[in-house]
Design a protein around this motif. Structure first.
Motif, short mmCIF file in Angstrom:
data_model
loop_
_atom_site.label_atom_id
_atom_site.label_comp_id
_atom_site.label_asym_id
_atom_site.label_seq_id
_atom_site.Cartn_x
_atom_site.Cartn_y
_atom_site.Cartn_z
N GLU A 1 43.36 31.87 31.52
CA GLU A 1 41.92 31.73 31.26
C GLU A 1 41.23 31.00 32.41
N ASP A 2 41.92 29.94 32.92
CA ASP A 2 41.35 29.22 34.06
C ASP A 2 41.26 30.14 35.28
N PHE A 3 42.25 30.99 35.49
CA PHE A 3 42.24 31.92 36.61
C PHE A 3 41.05 32.87 36.49
N TRP A 4 40.82 33.40 35.30
CA TRP A 4 39.68 34.31 35.13
C TRP A 4 38.35 33.59 35.33
N ARG A 5 38.29 32.35 34.91
CA ARG A 5 37.05 31.57 35.15
C ARG A 5 36.81 31.40 36.65
N LEU A 6 37.89 31.04 37.37
CA LEU A 6 37.78 30.86 38.82
C LEU A 6 37.42 32.18 39.49
N LYS A 7 38.02 33.26 39.06
CA LYS A 7 37.74 34.58 39.64
C LYS A 7 36.28 34.96 39.42
N ARG A 8 35.72 34.65 38.26
CA ARG A 8 34.30 34.92 38.00
C ARG A 8 33.42 34.07 38.89
N ALA A 9 33.83 32.81 39.08
CA ALA A 9 33.02 31.88 39.87
C ALA A 9 33.05 32.25 41.36
N VAL A 10 34.20 32.60 41.88
CA VAL A 10 34.35 32.88 43.32
C VAL A 10 33.93 34.31 43.64
N GLY A 11 34.17 35.20 42.71
CA GLY A 11 33.86 36.61 42.93
C GLY A 11 35.15 37.40 43.04
N GLU A 12 35.07 38.66 42.66
CA GLU A 12 36.25 39.53 42.60
C GLU A 12 36.87 39.73 43.99
N GLU A 13 36.04 40.11 44.97
CA GLU A 13 36.58 40.42 46.29
C GLU A 13 37.16 39.18 46.96
N ARG A 14 36.44 38.08 46.89
CA ARG A 14 36.90 36.85 47.55
C ARG A 14 38.20 36.35 46.92
N SER A 15 38.30 36.43 45.59
CA SER A 15 39.53 35.97 44.92
C SER A 15 40.71 36.86 45.29
N GLU A 16 40.51 38.18 45.38
CA GLU A 16 41.60 39.07 45.79
C GLU A 16 42.04 38.77 47.22
N TYR A 17 41.08 38.51 48.10
CA TYR A 17 41.39 38.17 49.49
C TYR A 17 42.22 36.88 49.56
N LEU A 18 41.82 35.87 48.80
CA LEU A 18 42.55 34.60 48.79
C LEU A 18 43.97 34.76 48.23
N ILE A 19 44.08 35.55 47.19
CA ILE A 19 45.40 35.78 46.58
C ILE A 19 46.32 36.49 47.57
N GLN A 20 45.82 37.52 48.23
CA GLN A 20 46.64 38.26 49.22
C GLN A 20 47.03 37.36 50.38
N ASN A 21 46.10 36.52 50.84
CA ASN A 21 46.41 35.57 51.91
C ASN A 21 47.53 34.62 51.51
N GLU A 22 47.44 34.08 50.32
CA GLU A 22 48.44 33.14 49.83
C GLU A 22 49.80 33.82 49.68
N ARG A 23 49.83 35.04 49.16
CA ARG A 23 51.08 35.77 49.03
C ARG A 23 51.72 36.00 50.40
N SER A 24 50.93 36.42 51.36
CA SER A 24 51.44 36.65 52.72
C SER A 24 52.01 35.37 53.30
N TRP A 25 51.29 34.27 53.11
CA TRP A 25 51.77 32.98 53.62
C TRP A 25 53.11 32.61 52.99
N GLU A 26 53.23 32.80 51.66
CA GLU A 26 54.49 32.49 50.96
C GLU A 26 55.64 33.35 51.49
N ILE A 27 55.40 34.64 51.71
CA ILE A 27 56.44 35.53 52.23
C ILE A 27 56.85 35.10 53.63
N ASP A 28 55.85 34.81 54.48
CA ASP A 28 56.15 34.37 55.85
C ASP A 28 56.93 33.06 55.84
N GLU A 29 56.55 32.14 54.99
CA GLU A 29 57.24 30.85 54.90
C GLU A 29 58.68 31.04 54.44
N GLY A 30 58.89 31.90 53.48
CA GLY A 30 60.24 32.19 53.01
C GLY A 30 61.10 32.80 54.10
#
Length: 130
Positions: free
Chosen positions: A86-115
């Motif tokens: 629920e908190d994630f959906w609230r944040l996604k509404r507040a930040v916006g759909e496109e921006r939240s997807e961009y941030l999520i993809q960035n974080e995933r890429s960073w985690e993969i690179d770090e691993g």
């Protein structure tokens, strides 16, 4: 009837103790002994089955208790995850759909690179240690 009883009594009187023992007492005692032995064997068999059932019951009871505890933990974890969702959906509404997807993809890429970096560092460290 009286005559038959007299005849039977007379027959018993004429029969010797040894003959009575051999013909009537021993067969009855032998049958009783065989019956008791059979009952005892059946008792042992049933007792072993009961012991197995009690053992299985105790194991299942313990297993059930463990599963009940795990279920409670999962229910609690599920409640926490629902709140986070629920908190994630609230944040996604507040930040916006496109921006939240961009941030999520960035974080995933960073985690993969770090691993991957950790694996490479670990391998090179292992080789150097040899």
């Amino acid at each position: 009837m009286k005559r038959e009883a007299d005849f039977y009594f007379l027959e018993l009187m004429l029969e010797s103790a040894k003959s009575y023992r051999d013909k009537k007492a021993y067969p009855v005692i032998s049958e009783l002994k065989d019956l008791l032995y059979g009952l005892y064997l059946k008792y042992i068999q049933i007792k072993e089955q009961l012991d197995q059932v009690v053992y299985k019951y105790d194991r299942l009871k313990n297993s059930n208790q463990i599963l009940a505890e795990q279920k409670q933990e999962l229910i609690s974890e599920n409640a926490v995850l629902r709140e986070e969702k629920e908190d994630f959906w609230r944040l996604k509404r507040a930040v916006g759909e496109e921006r939240s997807e961009y941030l999520i993809q960035n974080e995933r890429s960073w985690e993969i690179d770090e691993g991957n970096r950790r694996k490479v560092n670990k391998r090179s460290y292992d080789r150097d240690a040899r």
